[in-house]
Design an enzyme around this catalytic site. Structure first.
Site, PDB file in Angstrom:
ATOM      1  N   ARG A   1      74.481  78.285  36.022  1.00 42.37           N
ATOM      2  CA  ARG A   1      74.094  78.063  34.620  1.00 42.37           C
ATOM      3  C   ARG A   1      74.022  79.388  33.852  1.00 42.37           C
ATOM      4  O   ARG A   1      74.431  79.475  32.702  1.00 42.37           O
ATOM      5  CB  ARG A   1      72.739  77.342  34.552  1.00 42.37           C
ATOM      6  CG  ARG A   1      72.878  75.854  34.842  1.00 42.37           C
ATOM      7  CD  ARG A   1      71.594  75.212  35.321  1.00 42.37           C
ATOM      8  NE  ARG A   1      70.501  75.260  34.380  1.00 42.37           N
ATOM      9  CZ  ARG A   1      69.239  74.952  34.690  1.00 42.37           C
ATOM     10  NH1 ARG A   1      68.934  74.554  35.924  1.00 42.37           N
ATOM     11  NH2 ARG A   1      68.304  75.019  33.783  1.00 42.37           N
TER      12      ARG A   1
ATOM     13  N   ARG B   1      63.580  68.856  37.805  1.00 49.30           N
ATOM     14  CA  ARG B   1      64.990  68.593  37.520  1.00 49.30           C
ATOM     15  C   ARG B   1      65.858  68.874  38.731  1.00 49.30           C
ATOM     16  O   ARG B   1      65.626  69.856  39.439  1.00 49.30           O
ATOM     17  CB  ARG B   1      65.437  69.456  36.331  1.00 49.30           C
ATOM     18  CG  ARG B   1      65.064  68.833  35.013  1.00 49.30           C
ATOM     19  CD  ARG B   1      65.249  69.740  33.827  1.00 49.30           C
ATOM     20  NE  ARG B   1      66.503  70.470  33.765  1.00 49.30           N
ATOM     21  CZ  ARG B   1      66.824  71.292  32.769  1.00 49.30           C
ATOM     22  NH1 ARG B   1      65.987  71.454  31.759  1.00 49.30           N
ATOM     23  NH2 ARG B   1      67.962  71.941  32.795  1.00 49.30           N
TER      24      ARG B   1
ATOM     25  N   ARG C   1      76.595  75.423  22.347  1.00 50.40           N
ATOM     26  CA  ARG C   1      76.723  76.311  23.503  1.00 50.40           C
ATOM     27  C   ARG C   1      78.111  76.881  23.649  1.00 50.40           C
ATOM     28  O   ARG C   1      78.349  77.620  24.603  1.00 50.40           O
ATOM     29  CB  ARG C   1      76.425  75.512  24.768  1.00 50.40           C
ATOM     30  CG  ARG C   1      75.003  75.661  25.279  1.00 50.40           C
ATOM     31  CD  ARG C   1      74.834  74.541  26.271  1.00 50.40           C
ATOM     32  NE  ARG C   1      74.096  74.886  27.420  1.00 50.40           N
ATOM     33  CZ  ARG C   1      72.842  74.496  27.637  1.00 50.40           C
ATOM     34  NH1 ARG C   1      72.186  73.823  26.731  1.00 50.40           N
ATOM     35  NH2 ARG C   1      72.249  74.782  28.765  1.00 50.40           N
TER      36      ARG C   1
ATOM     37  N   LYS D   1      63.329  77.579  25.499  1.00 50.29           N
ATOM     38  CA  LYS D   1      63.772  76.833  24.304  1.00 50.29           C
ATOM     39  C   LYS D   1      62.969  75.540  24.149  1.00 50.29           C
ATOM     40  O   LYS D   1      62.461  75.233  23.082  1.00 50.29           O
ATOM     41  CB  LYS D   1      65.276  76.499  24.388  1.00 50.29           C
ATOM     42  CG  LYS D   1      66.169  77.724  24.535  1.00 50.29           C
ATOM     43  CD  LYS D   1      67.643  77.370  24.604  1.00 50.29           C
ATOM     44  CE  LYS D   1      68.059  76.580  25.834  1.00 50.29           C
ATOM     45  NZ  LYS D   1      67.959  77.303  27.107  1.00 50.29           N
TER      46      LYS D   1
ATOM     47  N   ARG E   1      59.519  75.242  37.381  1.00 52.00           N
ATOM     48  CA  ARG E   1      59.304  74.332  36.235  1.00 52.00           C
ATOM     49  C   ARG E   1      58.869  72.944  36.693  1.00 52.00           C
ATOM     50  O   ARG E   1      59.393  72.376  37.644  1.00 52.00           O
ATOM     51  CB  ARG E   1      60.579  74.202  35.415  1.00 52.00           C
ATOM     52  CG  ARG E   1      60.449  73.099  34.353  1.00 52.00           C
ATOM     53  CD  ARG E   1      61.513  73.127  33.305  1.00 52.00           C
ATOM     54  NE  ARG E   1      62.831  73.345  33.819  1.00 52.00           N
ATOM     55  CZ  ARG E   1      63.842  73.789  33.087  1.00 52.00           C
ATOM     56  NH1 ARG E   1      63.670  74.074  31.814  1.00 52.00           N
ATOM     57  NH2 ARG E   1      65.021  73.948  33.637  1.00 52.00           N
TER      58      ARG E   1
HETATM   59  P1  AP5 Z   1      61.801  75.843  29.263  1.00 50.50           P
HETATM   60  O1  AP5 Z   1      61.090  75.859  27.952  1.00 50.50           O
HETATM   61  O2  AP5 Z   1      61.974  74.565  29.960  1.00 50.50           O
HETATM   62  O3  AP5 Z   1      63.218  76.624  29.095  1.00 50.50           O
HETATM   63  P2  AP5 Z   1      64.591  76.179  28.438  1.00 50.50           P
HETATM   64  O4  AP5 Z   1      65.103  77.361  27.674  1.00 50.50           O
HETATM   65  O5  AP5 Z   1      64.432  74.894  27.694  1.00 50.50           O
HETATM   66  O6  AP5 Z   1      65.450  76.036  29.747  1.00 50.50           O
HETATM   67  P3  AP5 Z   1      66.441  74.900  30.256  1.00 50.50           P
HETATM   68  O7  AP5 Z   1      66.578  75.073  31.739  1.00 50.50           O
HETATM   69  O8  AP5 Z   1      66.040  73.569  29.727  1.00 50.50           O
HETATM   70  O9  AP5 Z   1      67.757  75.365  29.588  1.00 50.50           O
HETATM   71  P4  AP5 Z   1      69.156  74.973  30.008  1.00 50.50           P
HETATM   72  O10 AP5 Z   1      69.887  75.490  28.837  1.00 50.50           O
HETATM   73  O11 AP5 Z   1      69.627  75.462  31.307  1.00 50.50           O
HETATM   74  O12 AP5 Z   1      69.067  73.391  30.245  1.00 50.50           O
HETATM   75  P5  AP5 Z   1      69.455  72.164  29.316  1.00 50.50           P
HETATM   76  O13 AP5 Z   1      68.537  71.066  29.606  1.00 50.50           O
HETATM   77  O14 AP5 Z   1      69.622  72.608  27.911  1.00 50.50           O
HETATM   78  O15 AP5 Z   1      61.074  76.914  30.205  1.00 50.50           O
HETATM   79  C1  AP5 Z   1      61.504  77.102  31.550  1.00 50.50           C
HETATM   80  C2  AP5 Z   1      60.276  77.362  32.447  1.00 50.50           C
HETATM   81  O16 AP5 Z   1      59.709  78.624  32.096  1.00 50.50           O
HETATM   82  C3  AP5 Z   1      59.166  76.325  32.272  1.00 50.50           C
HETATM   83  O17 AP5 Z   1      58.579  76.075  33.513  1.00 50.50           O
HETATM   84  C4  AP5 Z   1      58.186  77.006  31.299  1.00 50.50           C
HETATM   85  O18 AP5 Z   1      56.840  76.558  31.501  1.00 50.50           O
HETATM   86  C5  AP5 Z   1      58.364  78.471  31.669  1.00 50.50           C
HETATM   87  N1  AP5 Z   1      58.171  79.358  30.518  1.00 50.50           N
HETATM   88  C6  AP5 Z   1      58.575  79.151  29.232  1.00 50.50           C
HETATM   89  N2  AP5 Z   1      58.247  80.209  28.440  1.00 50.50           N
HETATM   90  C7  AP5 Z   1      57.632  81.109  29.264  1.00 50.50           C
HETATM   91  C8  AP5 Z   1      57.072  82.421  29.041  1.00 50.50           C
HETATM   92  N3  AP5 Z   1      57.077  82.993  27.837  1.00 50.50           N
HETATM   93  N4  AP5 Z   1      56.537  83.063  30.107  1.00 50.50           N
HETATM   94  C9  AP5 Z   1      56.526  82.485  31.362  1.00 50.50           C
HETATM   95  N5  AP5 Z   1      57.042  81.256  31.628  1.00 50.50           N
HETATM   96  C10 AP5 Z   1      57.588  80.567  30.589  1.00 50.50           C
HETATM   97  O19 AP5 Z   1      70.894  71.802  29.879  1.00 50.50           O
HETATM   98  C11 AP5 Z   1      71.062  71.273  31.173  1.00 50.50           C
HETATM   99  C12 AP5 Z   1      72.536  71.014  31.454  1.00 50.50           C
HETATM  100  O20 AP5 Z   1      73.037  70.050  30.506  1.00 50.50           O
HETATM  101  C13 AP5 Z   1      73.471  72.222  31.299  1.00 50.50           C
HETATM  102  O21 AP5 Z   1      73.536  72.984  32.471  1.00 50.50           O
HETATM  103  C14 AP5 Z   1      74.791  71.549  30.956  1.00 50.50           C
HETATM  104  O22 AP5 Z   1      75.379  71.009  32.117  1.00 50.50           O
HETATM  105  C15 AP5 Z   1      74.350  70.392  30.080  1.00 50.50           C
HETATM  106  N6  AP5 Z   1      74.316  70.706  28.643  1.00 50.50           N
HETATM  107  C16 AP5 Z   1      73.213  70.665  27.837  1.00 50.50           C
HETATM  108  N7  AP5 Z   1      73.541  70.985  26.569  1.00 50.50           N
HETATM  109  C17 AP5 Z   1      74.880  71.237  26.580  1.00 50.50           C
HETATM  110  C18 AP5 Z   1      75.795  71.650  25.561  1.00 50.50           C
HETATM  111  N8  AP5 Z   1      75.403  71.860  24.285  1.00 50.50           N
HETATM  112  N9  AP5 Z   1      77.093  71.840  25.926  1.00 50.50           N
HETATM  113  C19 AP5 Z   1      77.508  71.623  27.197  1.00 50.50           C
HETATM  114  N10 AP5 Z   1      76.683  71.244  28.213  1.00 50.50           N
HETATM  115  C20 AP5 Z   1      75.379  71.055  27.902  1.00 50.50           C
HETATM  116 MG    MG Z   2      65.192  72.939  27.990  1.00 49.54          MG
END
Ligand code: AP5
Ligand code: MG
Length: 208
Positions: free
Chosen positions: A166, A155, A89, A14, A123
């Site tokens: 997660r 992270r 979410r 994402k 990552r």
């Molecule tokens: P990346 O692009 O970083 O993936 P992402 O989908 O952004 O993954 P996140 O881990 O950020 O998602 P998340 O939902 O767990 O975390 P968030 O910060 O939102 O890519 C990941 C890796 O893969 C990278 O190394 C990249 O280079 C690689 N990659 C990408 N595309 C690729 C491809 N095509 N092929 C190969 N490799 C690839 O949330 C964190 C925490 O915050 C949650 O756990 C929760 O506690 C809280 N939180 C956040 N938002 C909310 C909400 N709305 N409600 C409640 N809690 C929330």
């Molecule tokens: Mg992200």
């Protein structure tokens, strides 16, 4: 123009895709994960409340998230819409969002569970500009990040145990949103288990 939602499991790409499609749509990326990590770093009351949930890999309560979003979408750069990354979410978050801004597209990036752990555990993020890389799949170029001041950042929730929690939160609390948006005619999905650039092409085709 309204807002876009980037939807998918942890590690789906994402953030990676948001950074790439932002250049085409001009809509700012609004990542609730990034906003929460900034609040944790600052030690603000929201950060203190959110930290224990994030460290475990559990979702932060809806009222905390909605408070952040309501404030963020008042900013001038959000006047023409934003690109939500990792929000909504839960169904209550989506319901609240529908009263705040018009959503034109929900773009789901589909990646099988077995790919997620290797993506998350490799990552690397540039601490200076926020660009996302991967040790194997998207390495930092030898000359460093294009921002010119690469700082390696990993992270605290990017470890195998937390990733499994997660993923579980995604399947139980977030994936029901797919049908919620499908029934409203807004849901589009792309195969996220491919090259980063091919996924971007598909997402841009949906938007055009
Ligand atoms: P990346 O692009 O970083 O993936 P992402 O989908 O952004 O993954 P996140 O881990 O950020 O998602 P998340 O939902 O767990 O975390 P968030 O910060 O939102 O890519 C990941 C890796 O893969 C990278 O190394 C990249 O280079 C690689 N990659 C990408 N595309 C690729 C491809 N095509 N092929 C190969 N490799 C690839 O949330 C964190 C925490 O915050 C949650 O756990 C929760 O506690 C809280 N939180 C956040 N938002 C909310 C909400 N709305 N409600 C409640 N809690 C929330
Ligand atoms: Mg992200």
């Amino acid at each position: 123009m309204g807002s876009i939602v980037l939807f998918g499991p942890p590690g789906a790409g994402k953030g990676t895709q948001a950074q790439r499609i932002m250049e085409h749509t001009g809509l700012p990326q609004v990542s609730t994960g990034d906003m929460l990590r900034a609040a944790v770093k600052m030690g603000s009351p929201i950060g203190l409340e959110a930290k224990s949930f994030m460290d475990k890999g559990a979702l932060v309560p809806d009222d905390v998230i909605l408070g952040l979003i309501k404030e963020r979408i008042q900013h001038d750069d959000a006047a023409n819409g934003v690109m939500f990354d990792g929000f909504p979410r839960t169904i209550p978050q989506a319901e609240a969002l529908s009263n705040l801004t018009e959503i034109t597209h929900v773009l789901a990036i589909e990646v099988p569970d077995e790919r997620i752990v290797e993506r998350i555990c490799g990552r690397v993020t540039c601490g200076a500009c926020g660009k996302v890389f991967h040790d194997t799949f998207n390495p930092v170029p030898p000359e460093g990040c294009e921002c010119g001041s690469f700082q390696e950042k990993r992270r605290v929730d990017d470890n195998e145990a937390t990733v499994l929690t997660r993923l579980d939160a995604y399947h139980v609390q977030t994936s029901p949103l797919a049908d919620w948006y499908r029934s409203r005619g807004l849901f589009h999905s792309v195969d996220g288990d491919r090259d980063i650039a091919d996924i971007t092409d598909d997402l841009l085709n949906i938007l055009n």
